[in-house]
Design an enzyme around this catalytic site. Structure first.
Site, PDB file in Angstrom:
ATOM      1  N   GLU A  16       0.829  -1.218   0.000  1.00 30.55           N
ATOM      2  CA  GLU A  16       0.000   0.000   0.000  1.00 30.55           C
ATOM      3  C   GLU A  16       0.857   1.259   0.000  1.00 30.55           C
ATOM      4  O   GLU A  16       1.683   1.459   0.904  1.00 30.55           O
ATOM      5  CB  GLU A  16      -0.932  -0.009   1.227  1.00 30.55           C
ATOM      6  CG  GLU A  16      -1.932   1.131   1.162  1.00 30.55           C
ATOM      7  CD  GLU A  16      -3.011   1.058   2.238  1.00 30.55           C
ATOM      8  OE1 GLU A  16      -3.387  -0.055   2.645  1.00 30.55           O
ATOM      9  OE2 GLU A  16      -3.455   2.134   2.666  1.00 30.55           O
ATOM     10  N   ASP A  25       3.017 -14.472  11.887  1.00 29.09           N
ATOM     11  CA  ASP A  25       1.700 -14.860  11.381  1.00 29.09           C
ATOM     12  C   ASP A  25       0.740 -13.669  11.478  1.00 29.09           C
ATOM     13  O   ASP A  25       0.214 -13.361  12.554  1.00 29.09           O
ATOM     14  CB  ASP A  25       1.212 -16.039  12.236  1.00 29.09           C
ATOM     15  CG  ASP A  25      -0.123 -16.594  11.767  1.00 29.09           C
ATOM     16  OD1 ASP A  25      -0.830 -15.900  11.017  1.00 29.09           O
ATOM     17  OD2 ASP A  25      -0.459 -17.722  12.169  1.00 29.09           O
ATOM     18  N   HIS A  77      -1.533  10.556  -0.368  1.00 25.30           N
ATOM     19  CA  HIS A  77      -1.747   9.204  -0.877  1.00 25.30           C
ATOM     20  C   HIS A  77      -1.713   9.204  -2.406  1.00 25.30           C
ATOM     21  O   HIS A  77      -1.034   8.389  -3.025  1.00 25.30           O
ATOM     22  CB  HIS A  77      -3.118   8.728  -0.384  1.00 25.30           C
ATOM     23  CG  HIS A  77      -3.337   7.281  -0.565  1.00 25.30           C
ATOM     24  ND1 HIS A  77      -2.813   6.349   0.287  1.00 25.30           N
ATOM     25  CD2 HIS A  77      -4.009   6.601  -1.510  1.00 25.30           C
ATOM     26  CE1 HIS A  77      -3.162   5.153  -0.124  1.00 25.30           C
ATOM     27  NE2 HIS A  77      -3.887   5.276  -1.218  1.00 25.30           N
ATOM     28  N   LYS A 130      -7.840  -0.481  11.147  1.00 24.40           N
ATOM     29  CA  LYS A 130      -7.194  -0.903   9.891  1.00 24.40           C
ATOM     30  C   LYS A 130      -5.906  -0.100   9.699  1.00 24.40           C
ATOM     31  O   LYS A 130      -4.878  -0.618   9.266  1.00 24.40           O
ATOM     32  CB  LYS A 130      -8.166  -0.708   8.728  1.00 24.40           C
ATOM     33  CG  LYS A 130      -7.746  -1.373   7.437  1.00 24.40           C
ATOM     34  CD  LYS A 130      -6.858  -0.525   6.558  1.00 24.40           C
ATOM     35  CE  LYS A 130      -6.530  -1.216   5.247  1.00 24.40           C
ATOM     36  NZ  LYS A 130      -5.618  -0.442   4.417  1.00 24.40           N
TER      37      LYS A 130
END
Ligand code: MEV
Length: 435
Positions: free
Chosen positions: A85, A295, A392, A279
């Site tokens: 990302e 993991d 972004h 998130k």
């Protein structure tokens, strides 16, 4: 019906699997050779890599970057991050640099207990079970010694073994609750081996050879829990509000701090915002977890369950202003290891740990949580000021250039043009088509 069932795919030779997959792609599709070209060339690493999972036909690359200058408990770390990302690494790095000048991240609390359960149904009398349990507990623990001895030598092992009556949840259900300290390993294999051994001991100790249908004790399953509420780390940043100057985008430091505090309150109270807020935390957390060969599915499952521990899903991080001081902290469960699993097998995971100075598991937990808090703070800082799209999309512009196979000249012209414009895929495409 679309597609076709392939029988025996797993038994095909590696190159045959690859041929078949290449054949599945539409023209011009990925060729067998291309798929092959992504895999390690040297035979030892290649074999190790191909064996990590099943039906491997190629490898899937993600960017491996460094977010420098994390000050955590007074130590400086340059943190490897694996993410696709745009702006995640840049944002984490910029928040890390900001807080480095303000004392960095402080670890406030850390716990390391991992959990596993043996679920079984009991059809006998309560008295029989509880009478047997007193002796059984001792024999189960001694039966486990051959599995636990090397973990005990490393300072870990089984911390607690308890019997829990879960009949209020499911008919006849009981559970062995087992607490573990797995020191520097994540310990999933160790925990599951212990649990399966305990289940066998329970079956033998309570059923005395009776078959499943006649047995009083019927084992259902044995498995570790990814809900590690006692394997958490709390990290914090803070400073006098006046020291926020420089990132407040035209607001006064107090106005900015109050807006940040409000944004954290919204994420605490509103599930829609909490999910996105978390998130943003996991953007940083997962990237380090992947880079270090840990993991990330376990971390994700554990973090979100923990976020809902009060019965309402809430933000994992909080902010408060007391007098003229702002404090932002994150408490997150993280079951990670720095030995075992693929941490030592995957060459880049091993490199990541070397870059971090071969940390202990608790040190790695602290680093990961600091990166999570950095990602979170950077996102909230943007959201309450200029919004996230400006930064972004500037980074995303490069992805759009790549997707459109723009020439160097088109890239240069478009970069200049879009420095003062809103970036969208269609606007960039139109610009590239016209130049
Ligand atoms: C995007 O990947 C993450 C953010 O949405 C996080 C947030 O909103 O806090 C920017």
């Amino acid at each position: 019906m679309k597609g076709k069932i392939y029988k025996g795919f797993s038994r095909l030779a590696e190159n045959e699997k690859r041929k078949l997959v290449a054949h599945l792609c539409e023209e011009p599709g990925i060729t067998e050779l291309e798929m092959n070209s992504f895999i390690f060339k040297d035979s030892i690493r290649r074999e190790m890599f191909m064996d990590l999972s099943e039906n491997t036909v190629s490898s899937f690359h993600l960017p491996f970057g460094i977010a420098p200058n994390f000050v955590v408990n007074g130590n400086i770390y340059h943190v490897p991050m694996v993410t696709e990302e745009s702006s995640v690494v840049a944002a984490a790095a910029s928040a890390a640099r900001f807080w480095a000048d303000r004392g960095g991240f402080a670890v406030k609390e850390i716990t390391t207990t991992k959990l596993g359960h043996v679920y079984f149904q009991w059809f006998g009398s309560d008295k029989d079970l509880y009478d047997a349990w007193t002796h059984l507990k001792i024999s189960l623990l001694s039966r486990l010694k051959f599995v636990t001895s090397s973990m005990v030598q490393r300072g870990g092992g089984i911390i607690k073994l308890e019997l829990s009556d879960d009949r209020h949840k499911t008919d006849h259900l009981f559970r062995l609750i087992v607490e573990f300290d797995t020191v520097n390993s994540m310990g999933a294999n160790f925990i599951n081996t212990c649990l399966e051994e305990l289940a066998q001991g329970l079956d033998e100790g309570l059923n005395h050879g009776k078959n499943h249908e006649d047995a009083d004790c019927r084992i259902v399953m044995s498995i570790l829990s990814n809900y590690v509420e006692n394997c958490t780390v709390t990290v914090e940043v803070g400073c006098p509000i006046r020291n926020l100057l420089g990132i407040t985008s035209g607001m006064s430091p107090l106005q900015f701090a109050q807006k940040v505090e409000l944004a954290y309150q919204i994420a605490w109270n509103d599930v829609y915002r909490a999910t996105t807020h978390n998130k943003g935390i996991m953007n940083g957390v997962d990237a380090v977890i992947i880079a270090t060969g840990n993991d990330w599915r376990a971390a994700e499952a554990g973090a979100h369950a923990f976020a809902a521990r009060s019965g309402q899903y809430r933000a994992l991080s909080q902010c408060e202003i007391i007098n003229d001081h702002i404090r932002i902290w994150l408490c997150i469960p993280l079951a990670v290891g720095t030995v075992g699993g693929i941490t030592n097998l995957h060459p880049l995971a091993r490199k990541s740990l070397e870059i971090l100075g071969n940390p202990t598991a608790t040190e790695l937990m602290s680093i990961i949580a600091s990166v999570g808090l950095s990602s979170n703070f950077a996102a909230v800082q943007s959201l309450v000021t200029i919004g996230i799209q400006k930064g972004h999309m500037k980074l995303h512009l490069v992805n759009i250039f790549n997707a459109l196979a723009a020439t160097p000249r088109q890239r240069q012209l478009a970069t200049e043009f879009f420095s003062g414009q809103k970036v969208s895929f269609s606007a960039v495409k139109q610009f590239i088509d016209e130049h």
